[in-house]
Design an enzyme around this catalytic site. Structure first.
Site, short mmCIF file in Angstrom:
data_model
loop_
_atom_site.label_atom_id
_atom_site.label_comp_id
_atom_site.label_asym_id
_atom_site.label_seq_id
_atom_site.Cartn_x
_atom_site.Cartn_y
_atom_site.Cartn_z
N ARG A 16 0.83 -1.22 0.00
CA ARG A 16 0.00 0.00 0.00
C ARG A 16 0.87 1.27 0.00
NH1 ARG A 16 -3.07 -3.71 -0.57
NH2 ARG A 16 -5.20 -3.84 0.21
N SER B 55 -10.52 -0.89 3.63
CA SER B 55 -9.74 -1.06 4.87
C SER B 55 -9.31 0.31 5.37
CB SER B 55 -8.47 -1.87 4.59
OG SER B 55 -8.80 -3.13 4.07
N GLU C 6 -4.68 3.49 6.42
CA GLU C 6 -4.41 3.30 5.00
C GLU C 6 -5.08 4.43 4.22
OE1 GLU C 6 -6.15 1.37 1.56
OE2 GLU C 6 -5.73 -0.46 2.69
N1 EPU Z 1 -10.19 -11.41 10.36
C1 EPU Z 1 -10.75 -11.45 11.61
N2 EPU Z 1 -12.05 -11.07 11.74
C2 EPU Z 1 -12.79 -10.68 10.69
C3 EPU Z 1 -12.23 -10.63 9.41
C4 EPU Z 1 -10.91 -11.00 9.27
O1 EPU Z 1 -10.11 -11.81 12.60
O2 EPU Z 1 -13.97 -10.34 10.90
C5 EPU Z 1 -8.77 -11.83 10.20
C6 EPU Z 1 -8.64 -13.30 9.86
O3 EPU Z 1 -7.50 -13.79 10.51
C7 EPU Z 1 -8.43 -13.27 8.37
C8 EPU Z 1 -7.60 -12.02 8.24
O4 EPU Z 1 -8.16 -11.11 9.18
O5 EPU Z 1 -7.74 -14.40 7.92
C9 EPU Z 1 -7.55 -11.43 6.86
O6 EPU Z 1 -8.85 -11.00 6.49
P1 EPU Z 1 -9.20 -10.66 4.98
O7 EPU Z 1 -8.89 -11.80 4.11
O8 EPU Z 1 -10.58 -10.11 4.95
O9 EPU Z 1 -8.15 -9.54 4.57
P2 EPU Z 1 -7.56 -8.26 5.31
O10 EPU Z 1 -6.14 -8.52 5.64
O11 EPU Z 1 -8.43 -7.80 6.43
C10 EPU Z 1 -6.62 -7.21 3.12
C11 EPU Z 1 -6.68 -5.91 2.38
C12 EPU Z 1 -7.99 -5.78 1.63
C13 EPU Z 1 -8.09 -6.94 0.65
C14 EPU Z 1 -8.01 -8.26 1.44
C15 EPU Z 1 -7.98 -9.46 0.54
C16 EPU Z 1 -5.30 -4.41 3.69
C17 EPU Z 1 -5.25 -3.25 4.62
N3 EPU Z 1 -6.52 -4.82 3.32
O12 EPU Z 1 -7.63 -7.18 4.12
O13 EPU Z 1 -7.95 -4.58 0.89
O14 EPU Z 1 -9.29 -6.88 -0.08
O15 EPU Z 1 -6.79 -8.29 2.22
O16 EPU Z 1 -6.72 -9.56 -0.07
O17 EPU Z 1 -4.25 -4.94 3.31
C18 EPU Z 1 -8.45 -2.26 1.02
O18 EPU Z 1 -7.24 -2.05 0.92
O19 EPU Z 1 -9.27 -1.32 1.12
C19 EPU Z 1 -8.94 -3.63 1.06
C20 EPU Z 1 -10.23 -3.93 1.24
#
Ligand code: EPU
Length: 340
Positions: free
Chosen positions: A165, A240, A336
């Site tokens: 990012r 995010s 972010e």
């Molecule tokens: N999780 C929880 N509780 C929840 C949801 C998620 O504990 O309610 C934990 C779980 O461990 C899960 C982990 O968070 O495995 C990752 O969750 P998720 O796959 O939803 O991804 P994220 O890391 O929260 C990132 C990006 C998103 C992108 C997704 C998928 C960032 C800041 N965000 O989210 O990007 O869509 O991965 O690759 O890196 C954005 O940048 O606006 C965005 C939505």
């Protein structure tokens, strides 16, 4: 000929749906418009904010300066052979329709980035990423106008200094370059499909797909995002709100003793990336609502404006979340979203 308007409400120009005014507002639809704007007194005397889709932005107050809406459009093929196609896309083009256009043509490389809101110009700015793919994987070059000189500059992939990012456009060149186009190279065959991300695997399995295609991956990503992430046209949000923090392996192991469930993904340099969503959920913010400002019930990394929350209310919720994560885990969350 550009027109500069005064006192424009920005609510419909930011996906958080925050009410805030721009002292001055203009749109540019060509490089000539931009050249003309750069010569104007208002541009020279006021601070500026360049607006794409307004999908990574939190306005905490009225903007006392000039908001420049990017309406540069058009896509052209730069080079094509049997294996790849290189396209130059104007920075004001909306991102997701472009992804769908590529998916329809079976051009591979950005299908995992389906349904990300915003414009082409914002994509390299924060090196958009999702489900194992980042924009930097396909960028050939980025072109932009130097706002101090009006000169067109070209940045190779390496010169964009892409990170998680991050890019040079968010760091030392912040506010200095108006990105005018992005050039991407996509595959026409032998696609490097990326289906490793758990949610994609599970969704493809549920869709009974054993030999994924660009189309089926895009469909899976769209299904995942629709399920987990609020639609900004229905509930204000900017995706995010925080980045996933990266901590030392030592810090991670000490936390693991107290919180055995803590997820973590090794990155380079002995560091561990911890999902901010998990940290926020553990601090019991998931689904909480304070007036019209809230924490999304399915993805606590996303803050939402149910209707009339002010930017300050969203910001203060974000800071309270940050404090509680700091207190419980000694981890500092970094936004972010661009806070204005
Ligand atoms: N999780 C929880 N509780 C929840 C949801 C998620 O504990 O309610 C934990 C779980 O461990 C899960 C982990 O968070 O495995 C990752 O969750 P998720 O796959 O939803 O991804 P994220 O890391 O929260 C990132 C990006 C998103 C992108 C997704 C998928 C960032 C800041 N965000 O989210 O990007 O869509 O991965 O690759 O890196 C954005 O940048 O606006 C965005 C939505």
């Amino acid at each position: 000929m550009i027109a500069i308007q005064k006192n424009i409400d920005l609510k419909s120009f930011n996906t958080f749906g925050i009410q805030a005014k721009a002292q001055y507002f203009t749109s540019v639809a060509s490089r000539d418009d931009l050249g003309e704007l750069i010569q104007s007194d208002i541009f020279k005397n006021e601070k500026h904010l360049i607006l794409g889709g307004g999908s990574n932005l939190l306005l905490t107050k009225d903007f006392s300066g000039l908001v420049i809406q990017n309406k540069l459009n058009g896509t052209s093929t730069i080079e094509e052979n049997d294996n790849t196609i290189t396209l130059r896309i104007a920075s004001g083009e909306p991102w997701h329709p472009f992804v769908l256009y590529c998916v329809q043509h079976n051009w591979g490389g950005i299908e995992n980035l389906s349904l990300i809101p915003g414009t082409m110009g914002a994509a390299p700015m924060q090196n958009i990423g999702a489900y194992g793919v980042e924009l930097c994987d396909v960028v050939e070059k980025v072109e932009g106008i130097d706002l101090a000189t009006g000169v067109l500059r070209t940045f190779t992939n390496a010169e964009c200094e892409f990170g998680y990012r991050e890019s040079v456009f968010k760091k030392e060149l912040k506010g200095k370059i108006f990105i005018s186009s992005v050039t991407l190279t996509l595959t026409k065959k032998n696609h490097l499909l990326n289906t490793e991300y758990g949610a994609i695997k599970d969704t493809l399995h549920a869709m009974h797909i054993t030999s994924p295609t660009i189309q089926s991956i895009s469909d899976a990503v769209i299904a995942i995002r629709r399920k987990k992430l609020p639609d900004p046209t229905a509930i204000g949000n900017a995706g995010s709100f925080f980045k996933n923090p990266v901590i030392t392996a030592e810090h991670y192991h000490s936390l693991k003793k107290i919180f055995p469930e803590i997820p973590g993904y090794s990155t380079e340099n002995q560091l561990v990336k911890v999902p901010a969503a998990w940290l926020i959920e553990q601090c019991e913010w998931k689904g909480k609502r304070f007036g019209d400002a809230g924490v999304h019930a399915h993805q606590p990394l996303v803050l939402v404006n149910y209707n009339n929350a002010s930017g300050e209310e969203i910001f203060s919720l974000a800071m309270n979340i940050r404090t509680s994560v700091q207190q419980k885990f000694e981890i500092e969350l970094t936004p972010e979203v661009n806070i204005i």
